[in-house]
Scaffold this motif. Sequence first.
Motif, PDB file in Angstrom:
ATOM      1  N   LYS A  48       0.806  -1.228   0.000  1.00  0.00           N
ATOM      2  CA  LYS A  48       0.000   0.000   0.000  1.00  0.00           C
ATOM      3  C   LYS A  48       0.830   1.265   0.000  1.00  0.00           C
ATOM      4  O   LYS A  48       0.404   2.296  -0.519  1.00  0.00           O
ATOM      5  CB  LYS A  48      -0.948   0.003   1.206  1.00  0.00           C
ATOM      6  CG  LYS A  48      -2.127  -0.944   1.040  1.00  0.00           C
ATOM      7  CD  LYS A  48      -3.074  -0.855   2.229  1.00  0.00           C
ATOM      8  CE  LYS A  48      -4.246  -1.808   2.039  1.00  0.00           C
ATOM      9  NZ  LYS A  48      -5.157  -1.791   3.212  1.00  0.00           N
ATOM     10  N   ASP A  49       2.007   1.210   0.595  1.00  0.00           N
ATOM     11  CA  ASP A  49       2.834   2.424   0.623  1.00  0.00           C
ATOM     12  C   ASP A  49       3.405   2.763  -0.753  1.00  0.00           C
ATOM     13  O   ASP A  49       3.967   3.837  -0.957  1.00  0.00           O
ATOM     14  CB  ASP A  49       3.960   2.306   1.659  1.00  0.00           C
ATOM     15  CG  ASP A  49       4.978   1.217   1.330  1.00  0.00           C
ATOM     16  OD1 ASP A  49       4.869   0.583   0.269  1.00  0.00           O
ATOM     17  OD2 ASP A  49       5.903   1.017   2.137  1.00  0.00           O
ATOM     18  N   GLY A  50       3.263   1.833  -1.716  1.00  0.00           N
ATOM     19  CA  GLY A  50       3.762   2.071  -3.069  1.00  0.00           C
ATOM     20  C   GLY A  50       5.262   1.977  -3.202  1.00  0.00           C
ATOM     21  O   GLY A  50       5.822   2.204  -4.272  1.00  0.00           O
ATOM     22  N   LYS A  51       5.929   1.625  -2.106  1.00  0.00           N
ATOM     23  CA  LYS A  51       7.388   1.668  -2.080  1.00  0.00           C
ATOM     24  C   LYS A  51       8.014   0.319  -1.758  1.00  0.00           C
ATOM     25  O   LYS A  51       9.220   0.232  -1.599  1.00  0.00           O
ATOM     26  CB  LYS A  51       7.847   2.711  -1.054  1.00  0.00           C
ATOM     27  CG  LYS A  51       7.356   4.107  -1.361  1.00  0.00           C
ATOM     28  CD  LYS A  51       7.691   5.059  -0.236  1.00  0.00           C
ATOM     29  CE  LYS A  51       7.177   6.461  -0.544  1.00  0.00           C
ATOM     30  NZ  LYS A  51       7.480   7.401   0.541  1.00  0.00           N
ATOM     31  N   SER A  52       7.200  -0.699  -1.616  1.00  0.00           N
ATOM     32  CA  SER A  52       7.687  -2.024  -1.240  1.00  0.00           C
ATOM     33  C   SER A  52       7.012  -3.047  -2.151  1.00  0.00           C
ATOM     34  O   SER A  52       5.843  -2.895  -2.502  1.00  0.00           O
ATOM     35  CB  SER A  52       7.339  -2.339   0.212  1.00  0.00           C
ATOM     36  OG  SER A  52       7.534  -1.211   1.019  1.00  0.00           O
ATOM     37  N   VAL A  53       7.761  -4.086  -2.514  1.00  0.00           N
ATOM     38  CA  VAL A  53       7.266  -5.066  -3.477  1.00  0.00           C
ATOM     39  C   VAL A  53       7.542  -6.473  -2.980  1.00  0.00           C
ATOM     40  O   VAL A  53       8.625  -6.751  -2.455  1.00  0.00           O
ATOM     41  CB  VAL A  53       7.960  -4.867  -4.849  1.00  0.00           C
ATOM     42  CG1 VAL A  53       7.470  -5.883  -5.857  1.00  0.00           C
ATOM     43  CG2 VAL A  53       7.719  -3.463  -5.369  1.00  0.00           C
ATOM     44  N   HIS A  54       6.565  -7.342  -3.127  1.00  0.00           N
ATOM     45  CA  HIS A  54       6.751  -8.761  -2.845  1.00  0.00           C
ATOM     46  C   HIS A  54       6.734  -9.525  -4.171  1.00  0.00           C
ATOM     47  O   HIS A  54       5.794  -9.397  -4.956  1.00  0.00           O
ATOM     48  CB  HIS A  54       5.633  -9.289  -1.936  1.00  0.00           C
ATOM     49  CG  HIS A  54       5.737  -8.818  -0.525  1.00  0.00           C
ATOM     50  ND1 HIS A  54       4.871  -9.249   0.472  1.00  0.00           N
ATOM     51  CD2 HIS A  54       6.596  -7.970   0.071  1.00  0.00           C
ATOM     52  CE1 HIS A  54       5.205  -8.667   1.623  1.00  0.00           C
ATOM     53  NE2 HIS A  54       6.238  -7.890   1.398  1.00  0.00           N
ATOM     54  N   LEU A  55       7.789 -10.319  -4.398  1.00  0.00           N
ATOM     55  CA  LEU A  55       7.827 -11.236  -5.536  1.00  0.00           C
ATOM     56  C   LEU A  55       7.662 -12.644  -5.007  1.00  0.00           C
ATOM     57  O   LEU A  55       8.348 -13.025  -4.057  1.00  0.00           O
ATOM     58  CB  LEU A  55       9.175 -11.140  -6.267  1.00  0.00           C
ATOM     59  CG  LEU A  55       9.525  -9.842  -6.985  1.00  0.00           C
ATOM     60  CD1 LEU A  55      10.875 -10.001  -7.689  1.00  0.00           C
ATOM     61  CD2 LEU A  55       8.456  -9.466  -7.984  1.00  0.00           C
ATOM     62  N   SER A  56       6.771 -13.426  -5.602  1.00  0.00           N
ATOM     63  CA  SER A  56       6.578 -14.784  -5.089  1.00  0.00           C
ATOM     64  C   SER A  56       6.734 -15.824  -6.193  1.00  0.00           C
ATOM     65  O   SER A  56       6.552 -15.559  -7.379  1.00  0.00           O
ATOM     66  CB  SER A  56       5.218 -14.921  -4.407  1.00  0.00           C
ATOM     67  OG  SER A  56       4.166 -14.732  -5.321  1.00  0.00           O
ATOM     68  N   LEU A  57       7.115 -17.026  -5.751  1.00  0.00           N
ATOM     69  CA  LEU A  57       7.254 -18.202  -6.618  1.00  0.00           C
ATOM     70  C   LEU A  57       6.319 -19.268  -6.104  1.00  0.00           C
ATOM     71  O   LEU A  57       6.352 -19.631  -4.925  1.00  0.00           O
ATOM     72  CB  LEU A  57       8.703 -18.704  -6.575  1.00  0.00           C
ATOM     73  CG  LEU A  57       8.981 -20.073  -7.199  1.00  0.00           C
ATOM     74  CD1 LEU A  57       8.817 -20.045  -8.712  1.00  0.00           C
ATOM     75  CD2 LEU A  57      10.394 -20.557  -6.826  1.00  0.00           C
TER      76      LEU A  57
END
Length: 333
Positions: A48-57
């Motif tokens: 939500k902060d637009g500044k953090s990303v989660h990549l998942s496998l």
Amino acid sequence: MENFHLLFLVLSSSVFVLSYGFSKNLPTLSFDEGYSQLFGHNNLIVLKDGKSVHLSLDENTGSGFVSQDLYLHGFFSASIKLPADYTAGVVVAFYMSNGDIFEKNHDEIDFEFLGNIRGKEWRVQTNIYGNGSTNVGREERYGLWFDPSDDFHQYSILWTHTHIIFYVDDIAIREIKRTGSMGGDFPSKPMTLYATIWDASEWATNGGKYKVNYKYSPYVAEFSNFVLHGCTVDPIELSSFKCEATPKPNTIPTGVTPSQRTKMESFRKKHMQYSYCYDKIRYKSPPSECMINPKEAERLKKFDPVTFGGGRGSHHHHHHHAKRHRRSQSVSI
């Protein structure tokens, strides 16, 4: 057209505060201002902060993102927290490449994080290619002094005309100086910055002995605190002006300081597990740019007498060309 971008992204300070030197005070922008999704539609989440990303496998796909701009030289960095528990076969990559533009003669500068079976630590691998020189691997592999799945740590690449430096937090762990004998093997064409998570079961852990176990999925790699500081290049003309003269934040490093060199030597002494320069199975004599350190050679020989002692053994070095989103080659152990 000259266009010097300072694109930055940082996780909000209420969640995570950088405590290390030059990484601490960099200006920042949101994810959307610097990056685009590459693949794995449902497996990339911008918080939500637009500044953090989660990549998942998961069993269906990995995921990744890419910088919107193409760069020639600069400082590129991200805070990364890796998946925990059983991660054999999982590879998280943070790297620069131009493989989509120069398919036959691409350049690359890599951080690759190699997962492991439960109880064994993640390993970090660095590598470079220039001009499609994938037959000459320049890999080094290291353990770390911390568990990279416990918290965020900053991983950075400084790329100039004369050298490439890899950093973990503010510690330089490897410096590659451009030499005349390397020729085009030194990355010299514009590249974009990528981050991916993917299944490398066929080579990543003990030469493919341990595979990704999807009962532990999804595997989630968390990214924040992105720094994109470089000279942007027109993607059609592939031309740019000399941007090095443009002012930049004084927190961006320009090279290895004497105190950093002491820390780098200490890190390498304690944590380096593989270096192509000492691989006697692969190279009868070291590639020309290698500076052989007798103490380093002796320590690695004790670590792996077959590879670094030149004895007979079953070590198989596997050069892989992975799926579209990873063109890197790696050495299996």
